[in-house]
Design a protein around this motif. Sequence first.
Motif, short mmCIF file in Angstrom:
data_model
loop_
_atom_site.label_atom_id
_atom_site.label_comp_id
_atom_site.label_asym_id
_atom_site.label_seq_id
_atom_site.Cartn_x
_atom_site.Cartn_y
_atom_site.Cartn_z
N ALA A 138 27.29 34.32 22.30
CA ALA A 138 26.57 35.22 23.19
C ALA A 138 26.96 35.10 24.67
O ALA A 138 26.37 35.76 25.50
CB ALA A 138 25.07 35.09 23.04
N ARG A 139 27.95 34.28 25.00
CA ARG A 139 28.45 34.26 26.38
C ARG A 139 29.15 35.58 26.65
O ARG A 139 29.66 36.22 25.74
CB ARG A 139 29.43 33.11 26.59
CG ARG A 139 28.76 31.77 26.70
CD ARG A 139 29.77 30.65 26.90
NE ARG A 139 30.61 30.89 28.06
CZ ARG A 139 31.74 30.22 28.29
NH1 ARG A 139 32.18 29.32 27.44
NH2 ARG A 139 32.46 30.48 29.36
N ASP A 195 39.62 41.23 27.95
CA ASP A 195 40.85 40.50 27.65
C ASP A 195 40.60 39.00 27.52
O ASP A 195 41.28 38.30 26.78
CB ASP A 195 41.92 40.79 28.71
CG ASP A 195 41.51 40.36 30.10
OD1 ASP A 195 40.30 40.37 30.41
OD2 ASP A 195 42.41 40.01 30.89
N ARG A 196 39.61 38.45 28.21
CA ARG A 196 39.27 37.04 28.12
C ARG A 196 38.50 36.73 26.84
O ARG A 196 38.55 35.63 26.32
CB ARG A 196 38.46 36.58 29.32
CG ARG A 196 39.17 36.72 30.64
CD ARG A 196 40.29 35.70 30.82
NE ARG A 196 41.53 36.18 30.27
CZ ARG A 196 42.56 35.43 29.90
NH1 ARG A 196 42.51 34.13 30.01
NH2 ARG A 196 43.65 35.96 29.42
N LEU A 197 37.77 37.72 26.31
CA LEU A 197 37.04 37.52 25.07
C LEU A 197 38.02 37.27 23.93
O LEU A 197 37.76 36.42 23.07
CB LEU A 197 36.15 38.72 24.75
CG LEU A 197 35.36 38.63 23.44
CD1 LEU A 197 34.42 37.42 23.46
CD2 LEU A 197 34.59 39.91 23.20
N PHE A 255 28.04 45.41 37.42
CA PHE A 255 29.29 44.85 36.92
C PHE A 255 29.05 44.13 35.59
O PHE A 255 29.78 44.33 34.63
CB PHE A 255 29.90 43.90 37.96
CG PHE A 255 30.95 42.99 37.40
CD1 PHE A 255 32.19 43.49 37.05
CD2 PHE A 255 30.71 41.64 37.24
CE1 PHE A 255 33.17 42.66 36.54
CE2 PHE A 255 31.68 40.80 36.74
CZ PHE A 255 32.91 41.31 36.39
N GLN A 256 28.02 43.31 35.53
CA GLN A 256 27.72 42.58 34.30
C GLN A 256 27.39 43.52 33.16
O GLN A 256 27.79 43.29 32.02
CB GLN A 256 26.56 41.61 34.53
CG GLN A 256 26.93 40.41 35.36
CD GLN A 256 25.75 39.49 35.56
OE1 GLN A 256 24.63 39.93 35.75
NE2 GLN A 256 26.01 38.19 35.51
N ASP A 257 26.66 44.58 33.44
CA ASP A 257 26.24 45.51 32.39
C ASP A 257 27.38 46.36 31.87
O ASP A 257 27.40 46.71 30.69
CB ASP A 257 25.12 46.43 32.90
CG ASP A 257 23.83 45.67 33.17
OD1 ASP A 257 23.68 44.53 32.68
OD2 ASP A 257 22.98 46.22 33.90
N VAL A 266 31.56 41.74 28.04
CA VAL A 266 31.31 41.91 26.62
C VAL A 266 30.79 40.58 26.06
O VAL A 266 31.41 39.54 26.31
CB VAL A 266 32.62 42.32 25.89
CG1 VAL A 266 32.38 42.49 24.40
CG2 VAL A 266 33.20 43.57 26.50
N PRO A 267 29.69 40.59 25.29
CA PRO A 267 29.19 39.32 24.75
C PRO A 267 30.00 38.86 23.55
O PRO A 267 30.47 39.66 22.74
CB PRO A 267 27.75 39.65 24.34
CG PRO A 267 27.76 41.11 24.10
CD PRO A 267 28.79 41.70 25.02
#
Length: 88
Positions: free
Chosen positions: A74-75, A80-82, A62-64, A68-69
């Motif tokens: 780099a978080r 959509d949250r980015l 899921f993370q990979d 999106v960083p």
Amino acid sequence: MLLPQLPMCHLCGRQYGSTSLPIHLKTCAERYEKEYGKKAPPPPTTHGSALREQQDAAFRQFQDTALVPCPNCARTFLPDRLEVHMRS
């Protein structure tokens, strides 16, 4: 008190009961294909039946694939949250 470890969806990272997960995977795969424009990756297969190993493999996948960083800090975020994070 520890919460029970439930099976995790490898596409969205949420936990579901063992009987609900197969139902959820169908709808989540359709949502993934609409959102990302490509076929959803198959669930991770682990050797052995240890639930914790399967959970960790599902969460890593899921993370990979979904996160999106941020180019500034780099978080990692859902796409959509980015956008919201970048505005602040």
